[in-house]
Design a protein around this motif. Sequence first.
Motif, PDB file in Angstrom:
ATOM      1  N   ARG A   1     -74.828   1.721  14.068  1.00  0.00           N
ATOM      2  CA  ARG A   1     -74.242   2.665  13.117  1.00  0.00           C
ATOM      3  C   ARG A   1     -72.769   2.893  13.445  1.00  0.00           C
ATOM      4  NH1 ARG A   1     -73.162   8.112  12.447  1.00  0.00           N
ATOM      5  NH2 ARG A   1     -73.690   8.566  14.613  1.00  0.00           N
TER       6      ARG A   1
ATOM      7  N   ASP B   1     -72.581   3.487  17.333  1.00  0.00           N
ATOM      8  CA  ASP B   1     -73.740   3.798  18.155  1.00  0.00           C
ATOM      9  C   ASP B   1     -74.825   2.766  17.910  1.00  0.00           C
ATOM     10  OD1 ASP B   1     -72.611   6.017  19.295  1.00  0.00           O
ATOM     11  OD2 ASP B   1     -73.536   7.439  17.911  1.00  0.00           O
TER      12      ASP B   1
ATOM     13  N   GLU C   1     -78.643   2.574  17.970  1.00  0.00           N
ATOM     14  CA  GLU C   1     -79.642   3.634  17.888  1.00  0.00           C
ATOM     15  C   GLU C   1     -81.035   3.056  17.682  1.00  0.00           C
ATOM     16  OE1 GLU C   1     -76.981   7.120  15.828  1.00  0.00           O
ATOM     17  OE2 GLU C   1     -78.019   5.729  14.509  1.00  0.00           O
ATOM     18  N   TYR C   2     -82.003   3.804  18.175  1.00  0.00           N
ATOM     19  CA  TYR C   2     -83.387   3.365  18.052  1.00  0.00           C
ATOM     20  C   TYR C   2     -84.215   4.480  17.422  1.00  0.00           C
ATOM     21  CZ  TYR C   2     -87.947   1.483  19.282  1.00  0.00           C
ATOM     22  OH  TYR C   2     -89.233   1.007  19.226  1.00  0.00           O
TER      23      TYR C   2
ATOM     24  N   GLU D   1     -84.925   9.238  11.425  1.00  0.00           N
ATOM     25  CA  GLU D   1     -83.890   9.604  12.390  1.00  0.00           C
ATOM     26  C   GLU D   1     -83.872   8.641  13.565  1.00  0.00           C
ATOM     27  OE1 GLU D   1     -83.497  13.600  13.723  1.00  0.00           O
ATOM     28  OE2 GLU D   1     -83.627  14.417  11.688  1.00  0.00           O
ATOM     29  N   TYR D   2     -82.691   8.491  14.122  1.00  0.00           N
ATOM     30  CA  TYR D   2     -82.496   7.544  15.215  1.00  0.00           C
ATOM     31  C   TYR D   2     -81.898   8.257  16.420  1.00  0.00           C
ATOM     32  CZ  TYR D   2     -83.289   3.712  11.938  1.00  0.00           C
ATOM     33  OH  TYR D   2     -83.861   2.851  11.043  1.00  0.00           O
ATOM     34  N   GLY D   3     -82.215   7.764  17.608  1.00  0.00           N
ATOM     35  CA  GLY D   3     -81.651   8.321  18.835  1.00  0.00           C
ATOM     36  C   GLY D   3     -80.721   7.310  19.491  1.00  0.00           C
ATOM     37  N   GLU D   4     -79.657   7.820  20.071  1.00  0.00           N
ATOM     38  CA  GLU D   4     -78.627   6.934  20.599  1.00  0.00           C
ATOM     39  C   GLU D   4     -79.054   6.252  21.899  1.00  0.00           C
ATOM     40  OE1 GLU D   4     -74.870   8.908  21.130  1.00  0.00           O
ATOM     41  OE2 GLU D   4     -74.054   7.274  22.342  1.00  0.00           O
TER      42      GLU D   4
ATOM     43  N   GLY E   1     -73.255   3.934  23.083  1.00  0.00           N
ATOM     44  CA  GLY E   1     -72.104   4.127  22.218  1.00  0.00           C
ATOM     45  C   GLY E   1     -71.008   3.156  22.614  1.00  0.00           C
TER      46      GLY E   1
ATOM     47  N   ARG F   1     -82.786   5.502  28.557  1.00  0.00           N
ATOM     48  CA  ARG F   1     -83.069   5.449  27.120  1.00  0.00           C
ATOM     49  C   ARG F   1     -83.440   4.036  26.689  1.00  0.00           C
ATOM     50  NH1 ARG F   1     -78.756   9.545  24.167  1.00  0.00           N
ATOM     51  NH2 ARG F   1     -79.625  11.442  25.068  1.00  0.00           N
TER      52      ARG F   1
END
Length: 535
Positions: free
Chosen positions: A304, A320, A322-323, A332-335, A338, A405
């Motif tokens: 993104r 980012d 993101e997953y 929704e996605y989490g980073e 970056g 992560r």
Amino acid sequence: MEMDKLVSLCKRRGFLFQSSEIYGGINGFWDYGPLGVELKRNVKDAWWRDMIGSHNELLQSPGAPSTHEMVGLDCTIIMHPQVWKCSGHYDLFHDYMVDCRESNKRYRHDQIRGRWVEAKNQKIFVATMAPVGQEQDDVQRKALKFFHLRAKNADDLKWVGDFVDLIGIEQVEQVLAPDAKTLGTLTEPREFNLMFKTYIGALSGEEGAAQLRPETAQGIFVNFKNIVDSTRVRIPFGVGQIGKSFRNEITPRNYTFRSREFEQMEIEFFCHPDTSHKWYQYWRDRRFRWYTELGLAGERLQLRDHHADELSHYSTGTADIEYAFPFLPEGEYGELEGIAHRGDFDLRSHMEGKLDPNTNPLELEKDEHGKPRWRGSGKDLSYRDDLSGERYIPHVIEPSAGADRATLAFLCEAYTEDQAPDEKGNLQTRVVMKLHPRIAPVKAAVFPLVKKDGMPEVAKELYGELKAIGNVFYDEKGAVGRRYRRQDEAGTPYCITVDGQSLKDKTVTIRDRDTLEQTRVKIEDCVEEIKQRLQ
RNA sequence: GCGGGCGUAGCUCAAUGGUAGAGCAUCGGCUUCCCAAGCCGACUACGAGGGUUCGAUUCCCUUCGCCCGCUCCA
């Protein structure tokens, strides 16, 4: 996939434990068990190898503007306190906050102002967050409402003194909070320090105060000159580092996603300002590909780009990776990582002092006396190109990844339930962790089909040979089907079985975790075959 | 930090104001020539602290942790 199934499996099989569990646990801290540590280590090793160890600086990487060099660094967790002042973390991470029990809102203590007012024999302090110029309108409206007065009776309000900061107001029970209707709803100011504080020296007080790093990146910036002076690297080059970082997250949640102690894999890539945008593009694409090549190839992974209005003006791009973690709401996605173009902000901040990120061009941030808010090192961190003679402050591209992560994303992606026939041909649910062979904690398991007829002896010898290629596992207990299923849950890609035929023709079967197919190979070729398959 | 829910074995769950039971898993033994088989045996739990009570896993309070929402997210 439901998250609790994965959490349960991770506990049961030894991927992840809550830290200090026998004492009730500690919020925001997680331990990696015997399988988890292998997995996470493999993730970090893959990163180090792919980014640094196996990088060929003589060849131009696909998509790169030119050749480049890569080196590594391992710096301390505790650094000179001035590092965090110049980096901007100190100011951003260090606030006194008050909460309102009525509105559940949280305010920065130093941003609340207000004015004493008296009416109906009661004196209260009306607090406001309104900008200067609108403060009086705001407090008057609230005071009228509080005293149940009409606007035309505004003269009944007796204002006492001018606007003052909430800091210094001791009668907290007389304060009308900015979004409250009743008095005394604000908590005592509490220090919010998102950095972990510690003390240097066994006897020291505040003068020995220091912080645990909230990111590994600053260690690279402050060592920039050392690296240039000691290694003959030439720009463009990158410095990679893997290490622990610490942040006092306000709400640690979502399993290991937002931990207070976590591990980062960061690169600071130094390049000429004229090529910096191309290098940004290169790293953005390369880092995304890294995840897809290790198995996050589905729709749950996305790249993104930040919108232009999200960017600092000194940056020409931030993206980012993101997953879509299963614990996040749909869509929704989490980073995970970056990738930021940071211009010369960081090196200049450590030269000149903390820069004001809101200035363009960047200027030194000043205090109320016109002095630098935080002094820099005063060292010259510019770079001289020996070939062209040009001297400049390099621009920086920062791919900053979270090791925990990434590990969690690989676990989530790998968790699969499918149907496999049991001994009687009935379909049974099978739980299998489809981890990429490069990161799988156990590379192969060796079984004698039954624990007799000389099969264990053959299997044990092969097991010993396979040890050379990585973490392998030997099991001779119980039914072979159960042993296969156990390895499926651990994510072991291959199971090698010694059977009756092995004793006659010196062959074994290799069973594939995902397809359940078995192929027969000669024992003497087995190690090489597994080695090939793992690549 | 606020509000709500929850906390019993390694995992998933049950019961109870009179100190707990199952399935699976694990370990040992027997059996077993390919995907959680069978038989026998074994181990293991009321998150922590305090209170009420003759007696608390059960009721109350505190605390820690987990989940959801709000807040926060450099």
